[in-house]
Scaffold this motif. Sequence first.
Motif, PDB file in Angstrom:
ATOM      1  N   GLY A 126      51.428  62.389  10.129  1.00  0.00           N
ATOM      2  CA  GLY A 126      50.754  60.871   9.608  1.00  0.00           C
ATOM      3  C   GLY A 126      51.269  60.797   8.317  1.00  0.00           C
ATOM      4  O   GLY A 126      52.263  60.583   8.045  1.00  0.00           O
ATOM      5  N   PRO A 127      50.407  60.655   7.173  1.00  0.00           N
ATOM      6  CA  PRO A 127      50.646  59.661   5.835  1.00  0.00           C
ATOM      7  C   PRO A 127      51.076  60.143   4.953  1.00  0.00           C
ATOM      8  O   PRO A 127      51.965  59.831   4.242  1.00  0.00           O
ATOM      9  CB  PRO A 127      49.377  58.851   5.549  1.00  0.00           C
ATOM     10  N   THR A 128      51.523  61.494   4.838  1.00  0.00           N
ATOM     11  CA  THR A 128      51.407  62.798   3.916  1.00  0.00           C
ATOM     12  C   THR A 128      53.232  63.509   4.272  1.00  0.00           C
ATOM     13  O   THR A 128      52.903  64.510   3.549  1.00  0.00           O
ATOM     14  CB  THR A 128      50.579  63.318   3.438  1.00  0.00           C
ATOM     15  N   GLY A 129      53.398  63.490   5.894  1.00  0.00           N
ATOM     16  CA  GLY A 129      54.224  64.543   5.820  1.00  0.00           C
ATOM     17  C   GLY A 129      55.882  64.568   4.754  1.00  0.00           C
ATOM     18  O   GLY A 129      55.678  63.285   4.025  1.00  0.00           O
ATOM     19  N   VAL A 130      56.685  65.090   5.343  1.00  0.00           N
ATOM     20  CA  VAL A 130      57.627  64.560   3.236  1.00  0.00           C
ATOM     21  C   VAL A 130      59.218  64.383   4.673  1.00  0.00           C
ATOM     22  O   VAL A 130      59.419  63.701   4.069  1.00  0.00           O
ATOM     23  CB  VAL A 130      58.397  66.104   3.837  1.00  0.00           C
ATOM     24  N   SER A 131      59.001  63.776   5.983  1.00  0.00           N
ATOM     25  CA  SER A 131      60.477  63.853   6.267  1.00  0.00           C
ATOM     26  C   SER A 131      59.875  62.138   7.177  1.00  0.00           C
ATOM     27  O   SER A 131      58.430  62.097   7.904  1.00  0.00           O
ATOM     28  CB  SER A 131      60.885  63.833   7.404  1.00  0.00           C
ATOM     29  N   GLY A 132      60.265  60.778   6.663  1.00  0.00           N
ATOM     30  CA  GLY A 132      59.495  59.072   7.698  1.00  0.00           C
ATOM     31  C   GLY A 132      60.336  59.698   9.527  1.00  0.00           C
ATOM     32  O   GLY A 132      61.445  61.320   8.987  1.00  0.00           O
ATOM     33  N   VAL A 133      59.375  58.738  10.253  1.00  0.00           N
ATOM     34  CA  VAL A 133      59.220  58.728  11.620  1.00  0.00           C
ATOM     35  C   VAL A 133      59.673  57.796  11.764  1.00  0.00           C
ATOM     36  O   VAL A 133      58.971  56.590  11.300  1.00  0.00           O
ATOM     37  CB  VAL A 133      58.847  59.894  12.436  1.00  0.00           C
ATOM     38  N   PHE A 134      60.700  57.669  12.428  1.00  0.00           N
ATOM     39  CA  PHE A 134      61.083  55.985  12.664  1.00  0.00           C
ATOM     40  C   PHE A 134      60.021  55.580  13.876  1.00  0.00           C
ATOM     41  O   PHE A 134      59.809  54.629  14.025  1.00  0.00           O
ATOM     42  CB  PHE A 134      62.457  55.706  13.088  1.00  0.00           C
ATOM     43  N   THR A 135      59.364  56.562  14.843  1.00  0.00           N
ATOM     44  CA  THR A 135      58.417  56.375  15.493  1.00  0.00           C
ATOM     45  C   THR A 135      56.752  54.836  14.445  1.00  0.00           C
ATOM     46  O   THR A 135      56.074  54.581  15.161  1.00  0.00           O
ATOM     47  CB  THR A 135      57.635  56.562  16.750  1.00  0.00           C
ATOM     48  N   GLY A 136      56.649  55.897  13.621  1.00  0.00           N
ATOM     49  CA  GLY A 136      55.716  55.853  12.443  1.00  0.00           C
ATOM     50  C   GLY A 136      55.772  57.384  11.970  1.00  0.00           C
ATOM     51  O   GLY A 136      55.192  57.816  12.842  1.00  0.00           O
ATOM     52  N   GLY A 137      54.777  56.942  10.211  1.00  0.00           N
ATOM     53  CA  GLY A 137      54.514  57.967   9.812  1.00  0.00           C
ATOM     54  C   GLY A 137      55.445  58.974   9.095  1.00  0.00           C
ATOM     55  O   GLY A 137      56.391  58.513   9.809  1.00  0.00           O
ATOM     56  N   ARG A 138      54.111  60.434   8.691  1.00  0.00           N
ATOM     57  CA  ARG A 138      55.518  61.209   8.207  1.00  0.00           C
ATOM     58  C   ARG A 138      55.353  62.820   9.342  1.00  0.00           C
ATOM     59  O   ARG A 138      54.170  62.751   9.509  1.00  0.00           O
ATOM     60  CB  ARG A 138      55.690  60.892   6.821  1.00  0.00           C
ATOM     61  N   SER A 139      55.864  63.607   8.929  1.00  0.00           N
ATOM     62  CA  SER A 139      55.753  64.759   9.534  1.00  0.00           C
ATOM     63  C   SER A 139      57.214  65.918   8.888  1.00  0.00           C
ATOM     64  O   SER A 139      57.022  65.481   7.507  1.00  0.00           O
ATOM     65  CB  SER A 139      56.201  64.392  11.037  1.00  0.00           C
ATOM     66  N   SER A 140      56.596  66.939   9.692  1.00  0.00           N
ATOM     67  CA  SER A 140      57.747  67.896   8.913  1.00  0.00           C
ATOM     68  C   SER A 140      59.078  67.662   9.049  1.00  0.00           C
ATOM     69  O   SER A 140      59.455  67.255  10.088  1.00  0.00           O
ATOM     70  CB  SER A 140      57.246  69.338   9.701  1.00  0.00           C
ATOM     71  N   LEU A 141      60.088  68.453   8.691  1.00  0.00           N
ATOM     72  CA  LEU A 141      61.337  68.413   8.221  1.00  0.00           C
ATOM     73  C   LEU A 141      61.738  68.319   9.784  1.00  0.00           C
ATOM     74  O   LEU A 141      62.843  67.394  11.011  1.00  0.00           O
ATOM     75  CB  LEU A 141      61.964  68.865   7.875  1.00  0.00           C
ATOM     76  N   SER A 142      61.241  69.141  11.168  1.00  0.00           N
ATOM     77  CA  SER A 142      61.827  69.648  12.570  1.00  0.00           C
ATOM     78  C   SER A 142      61.072  68.559  13.118  1.00  0.00           C
ATOM     79  O   SER A 142      62.182  68.685  14.413  1.00  0.00           O
ATOM     80  CB  SER A 142      60.695  70.711  12.674  1.00  0.00           C
ATOM     81  N   VAL A 143      60.072  68.400  12.942  1.00  0.00           N
ATOM     82  CA  VAL A 143      59.852  66.980  13.947  1.00  0.00           C
ATOM     83  C   VAL A 143      59.939  65.657  13.601  1.00  0.00           C
ATOM     84  O   VAL A 143      60.449  65.159  14.539  1.00  0.00           O
ATOM     85  CB  VAL A 143      57.579  66.998  14.351  1.00  0.00           C
ATOM     86  N   ALA A 144      60.107  65.495  12.240  1.00  0.00           N
ATOM     87  CA  ALA A 144      61.008  64.146  12.053  1.00  0.00           C
ATOM     88  C   ALA A 144      62.719  64.197  12.648  1.00  0.00           C
ATOM     89  O   ALA A 144      62.738  63.165  13.509  1.00  0.00           O
ATOM     90  CB  ALA A 144      61.148  64.010  11.008  1.00  0.00           C
TER      91      ALA A 144
END
Length: 457
Positions: free
Chosen positions: A58-76
């Motif tokens: 979503g928009p408020t996770g701690v880590s940027g995801v290159f496919t779009g949005g932000r997530s937890s460290l593990s998912v990123a």
Amino acid sequence: MATVLEKIATHVVSRPFFSPLARTRAQQAIVDTIGCMVAGAKDQAPQSVAAAFSNEIGPTGVSGVFTGGRSSLSVAALINGTAAHCLDFDDNFHPARAHASAVLVPALLAVASADGSISGDQLIRAYLAGLEAQAAVGFGVNPPHYNRGWHGTSTVGCIGAAAGVAILLGLDEERVAQAMSIATSLAAGPKGQFGTAVKPLHAGMAARNAVEAAHLAQAGITGRSDILERRQGFLDLFGGADSTGWDSLLWGENHIIETRGLVTKLHPCCASTHRVIDAARDLQNEHGFSLDEVRGIETKVGQSAVDNLAYSDPADEMQARFSMQYCLAAALLQGRLSLADFTRDAIFRPEIRRHMTKISMSAFSAEEERGVERIAHQVTVTLLDGRRLWTERLHAQGAIAAPITEAERHSKFSDCMRWAGLEDDRLYPTWADIGGADSVKSALRTFDQSYSDLTRP
């Protein structure tokens, strides 16, 4: 007596400094991997991983995801690691038999995304620590570990990257060793998955596992510090009859990135094809033949390369990346390979397919390879006029023994941006001097904004 993990941890924590050359090469590897992540982000593999965990993005996770949005460290780390490796354009690291940076960079950036106090200098140091740890783990089990079918990226890479993440978190020697011990229990990945989307997922899994292992160690989880060398440990289960173990493991004054280096890929396909492609192109450049003038091409490579290149008649773009016949025919027909050669339409071009049957591949015998860490790959081209041309390559273009220029590095990064649909090249300066950044998180924020601007319709 100190265990192997304790020795590795002591070394990577206590190394007093890194030379300017080591730092430069680390920075180059990070930039190269960022390019591969951006280019790979729209591929089906990372997109599918992102879809599987969409409720955590979503928009408020701690880590940027290159496919779009932000997530937890593990998912990123999981998604970005998959994106880094899915086009098979990311670097190789022979001491670990791994795609080192495709694991290290996503894992380290996931952590740096969450902590504004982490500087570019700390990122570089953690990268170099993780790379040296990968080399040390690989020292004891390779090449038998890799040759018997383990994907070093997801096994050795995971264990070494855990050390890099632990260093970035500021853990002491004991906790660094524990992070690697935990990661040993998470290491997995058979090379039988090559040619499928699970292969790049291995890099994502290793990055995620490295992040989680380091945080588990930080929180107090402990395992055996002798898990590499003990009975029913990593060497016993994952090594082979010819694995040497770590009794003669030593570190020189110079970092492994200076003495052995990484191989920056110039062809977006399995590295097992690269020395043959470069050798055949050497012959083509010297003798000026076209594929229409070729009767046959014989290639002789290591047994592990034959095992990796399982698709003589690839049915999709992922299989094509693991096809000697497709990659070599396309390279000789066009004079180069690019990301555009690995699409559904491209791999069935009749002008390439009609030449693929001319190409054969054989392996060196076990006796020829025994005791040899690295064996030169050979190419014999027979022309219609009866001439037989032969050469061999020990190193692919992009290795430190066959270096590429800074202009070629920048050009590759630009190609990755174009593949992602980004005509603007302004992201390169964001990363070209990441080692001097006061905060990696701030640099990532700048990157996020630039990436958003470039992808906005």
